[in-house]
Write an enzyme that holds these catalytic residues in place. Structure first.
Site, PDB file in Angstrom:
ATOM      1  N   HIS A 165       0.838  -1.208   0.000  1.00  0.00           N
ATOM      2  CA  HIS A 165       0.000   0.000   0.000  1.00  0.00           C
ATOM      3  C   HIS A 165       0.874   1.261   0.000  1.00  0.00           C
ATOM      4  O   HIS A 165       0.721   2.140  -0.858  1.00  0.00           O
ATOM      5  CB  HIS A 165      -0.909  -0.022   1.234  1.00  0.00           C
ATOM      6  CG  HIS A 165      -1.856   1.137   1.330  1.00  0.00           C
ATOM      7  ND1 HIS A 165      -3.173   1.060   0.941  1.00  0.00           N
ATOM      8  CD2 HIS A 165      -1.684   2.419   1.756  1.00  0.00           C
ATOM      9  CE1 HIS A 165      -3.765   2.229   1.123  1.00  0.00           C
ATOM     10  NE2 HIS A 165      -2.878   3.080   1.625  1.00  0.00           N
ATOM     11  N   GLU A 166       1.803   1.321   0.934  1.00  0.00           N
ATOM     12  CA  GLU A 166       2.645   2.521   1.034  1.00  0.00           C
ATOM     13  C   GLU A 166       3.565   2.642  -0.179  1.00  0.00           C
ATOM     14  O   GLU A 166       3.838   3.750  -0.652  1.00  0.00           O
ATOM     15  CB  GLU A 166       3.448   2.514   2.343  1.00  0.00           C
ATOM     16  CG  GLU A 166       2.590   2.515   3.619  1.00  0.00           C
ATOM     17  CD  GLU A 166       1.541   3.634   3.688  1.00  0.00           C
ATOM     18  OE1 GLU A 166       1.776   4.719   3.128  1.00  0.00           O
ATOM     19  OE2 GLU A 166       0.467   3.399   4.298  1.00  0.00           O
ATOM     20  N   HIS A 199       1.723   4.444  -2.825  1.00  0.00           N
ATOM     21  CA  HIS A 199       1.787   5.903  -2.624  1.00  0.00           C
ATOM     22  C   HIS A 199       3.163   6.431  -3.065  1.00  0.00           C
ATOM     23  O   HIS A 199       3.274   7.460  -3.713  1.00  0.00           O
ATOM     24  CB  HIS A 199       1.603   6.247  -1.140  1.00  0.00           C
ATOM     25  CG  HIS A 199       0.179   6.191  -0.654  1.00  0.00           C
ATOM     26  ND1 HIS A 199      -0.819   6.943  -1.212  1.00  0.00           N
ATOM     27  CD2 HIS A 199      -0.400   5.486   0.366  1.00  0.00           C
ATOM     28  CE1 HIS A 199      -1.968   6.716  -0.562  1.00  0.00           C
ATOM     29  NE2 HIS A 199      -1.741   5.829   0.386  1.00  0.00           N
ATOM     30  N   GLU A 241      -4.731   7.794  -3.137  1.00  0.00           N
ATOM     31  CA  GLU A 241      -5.236   6.534  -2.596  1.00  0.00           C
ATOM     32  C   GLU A 241      -5.518   5.527  -3.718  1.00  0.00           C
ATOM     33  O   GLU A 241      -5.416   4.318  -3.500  1.00  0.00           O
ATOM     34  CB  GLU A 241      -6.503   6.812  -1.761  1.00  0.00           C
ATOM     35  CG  GLU A 241      -6.877   5.730  -0.781  1.00  0.00           C
ATOM     36  CD  GLU A 241      -5.836   5.468   0.317  1.00  0.00           C
ATOM     37  OE1 GLU A 241      -4.892   6.265   0.494  1.00  0.00           O
ATOM     38  OE2 GLU A 241      -5.984   4.432   0.984  1.00  0.00           O
TER      39      GLU A 241
END
Ligand code: ZN
Length: 499
Positions: free
Chosen positions: A261-262, A265, A291
């Site tokens: 997830h990170e 980003h 997101e």
């Protein structure tokens, strides 16, 4: 060479960018390396810095420059976007009286302290007057900033420029109906086994795996770092973009999917156009688009069967005893288990957006003055039953569960669900244009999807507002149909149900 207005403007916005980045590094240090004793001094340093940023942004000289540049001939598209975006940030900053900004900052700090004690004590009554005060101030700020239709628009605009409450509502309405239907369709389906996820997994080996994984995705560790903090986050821009995760020895998916997830980003921040570094054009366009990048990598690629066809044997080699009796298919079903729950941050892909709809309905009514804080606990339960079919017995896992309202962030929640919708829409377009995408992912190759995202989403920076960026990247304005299709297909197959 004569110094033009644009050069003067450029000098000022680069300085502003640097000040924002420095603020980011102070935050990173605070959460990753700073000794606990440093928190008082750090709060003072950050307050000084934000005062400096406000002063620079509201400087009348910048206002004059923006006025002159607004109709200056000869600016290219990127330069015009830098002027437009700076104007937008500045207007928001100058319209709200400094006394209100300071009062809001004090009220937020106080409300946060009260919330921190109220949540574990399940004591909404002590928090309610603080929430009421924050809502009152937020409405006052919205009135100063200005809006087309309702106060909520002015607050949403801070996080998702180009979106209005009515536009969000139009996208969320069918989303809620369809997702509730899908949940009904999954009811009674056999539960996948998840027992092995909570065995003991050595944090050092988890870290080894995460590091290799995010490097495979294309995250450049020469221009980034992977560290640990209480809550995972990504910070930085351009050539220094850092991510953090937390290794839970008793729950394997935590760090694994937080890392992906990170990294999603971070790939966005690392992929912004270097030609526009230190200007708005070299920055992310909205929280929703941000997101979309994390969710696309985490859920749509990182929780897919093809992804684990490649990675599960590697994970199993690292944890041979812990995963001895588990197949790749069982692992995929376990990390995609659908279960309506009370807590948003633990929600799966199907129910997550429903949690956001609960919050959007409530905060919109709050900010527009349709409900007061007193009615919130009951409204929360009613909305939970409506969307998820369950409701909390207490307020701890109800209206008190999120930090957002306690820190005065009204209008932030929709960006999470918009991120899911944008991600599914981008994925569909990507599948059309990269016909062997699934095969590539199945071999642990991510160059093609990353390059596609770089070109369509990352490098355009803030050239267009999010809805227009999505339209250009995918050929259609944002809507929920792509996400719903994606959910039906994926979970229909995983649960062997016709959805
Ligand atoms: Zn995120």
């Amino acid at each position: 060479m004569t110094r033009t207005d644009y050069d003067d403007f450029l000098y000022r916005i680069r300085e502003l960018h640097d000040l924002h980045q420095i603020d980011g590094w102070l935050q990173w240090d605070q959460q990753v390396t700073m000794p606990a004793g440093g928190s008082g001094d750090r709060a003072a340093q950050m307050a000084t810095l934000s005062g400096l940023i406000h002063e620079r942004l509201t400087d009348p000289r910048l206002g004059e420059l923006l006025d002159r540049l607004a109709d200056a001939p000869g600016l290219d598209d990127a330069q015009a976007a830098n002027v437009r975006e700076t104007r937008r940030d500045r207007d928001r900053a100058v319209r709200v009286p400094p006394a209100l900004v300071q009062a809001f900052a004090r009220a937020k700090a106080l409300a946060f302290d009260v919330w921190q004690a109220a949540r574990p004590a399940d004591d909404f009554r002590s928090f309610a007057p603080h929430l009421e005060e924050l809502v009152r101030m937020a409405r006052e700020m919205a009135a100063h900033i200005g809006y087309a239709h309702e106060p909520y628009d002015a607050l949403l605009d801070e996080f998702e420029p180009g979106m209005s409450a009515a536009a969000v509502q139009a996208v969320f309405q069918p989303l809620g109906t369809e997702l509730r239907g899908i949940l009904d369709g999954l009811e009674g389906a056999p539960e996948p086994r998840t027992d092995f996820l909570t065995r003991t997994y050595d944090p050092a080996r988890q870290q080894t795996f995460c590091r290799a994984l995010i490097a495979d995705l294309g995250y450049d560790l020469e221009r980034g770092r992977l560290d640990e903090s209480a809550h995972p986050f990504t910070i930085g821009n351009g050539d220094d973009v850092r991510i953090t995760v937390r290794y839970n020895p008793r729950f394997l998916p935590s760090a694994l999917f937080a890392a992906i997830h990170e990294a999603g980003h971070a790939l966005y921040e690392q992929g912004l156009d270097p030609a526009h570094r230190r200007t708005p054009m070299g920055n992310a366009v909205s929280l929703g688009v941000h997101e979309s990048q994390s969710r696309l990598w985490e859920n749509m690629i990182g929780r897919s069967p093809e992804f684990w066809a490649h990675y599960f044997p590697r994970l199993q080699a690292l944890f041979p005893d812990e995963l001895a009796d588990v197949s790749a298919a069982e692992f995929v079903r376990a990390v995609n288990v659908v279960r309506p729950s009370l807590v948003r941050v633990e929600a799966d892909e199907v129910t997550y957006a429903l949690h956001i709809l609960v919050r959007f309905d409530i905060e919109r009514a709050l900010v527009n003055g349709a409900v007061g804080p007193d009615g919130l606990p009951e409204l929360w339960r009613e909305r939970m039953r409506h969307y998820l079919g369950i409701a909390p017995a207490d307020d701890r896992d109800g209206v008190l569960q999120d930090i957002h309202w306690a820190i005065g962030s009204f209008g932030y929640f929709p960006t999470y669900a918009l991120g899911n919708l944008y991600a599914a829409q981008l994925r569909e377009a990507m599948l059309r244009e990269i016909p062997d995408l699934v095969a590539q992912v199945g071999r642990g190759l991510f160059q093609k999807p990353l390059e596609w995202l770089r070109e369509r989403v990352h490098r355009p920076g803030r050239l267009h507002p999010a809805p227009e960026l999505i339209r250009r990247a995918t050929g259609a304005p944002p809507d929920a149909s792509h996400f719903i299709r994606y959910i039906r297909t994926k979970y229909g197959a995983l649960y062997n149900q016709a959805l």
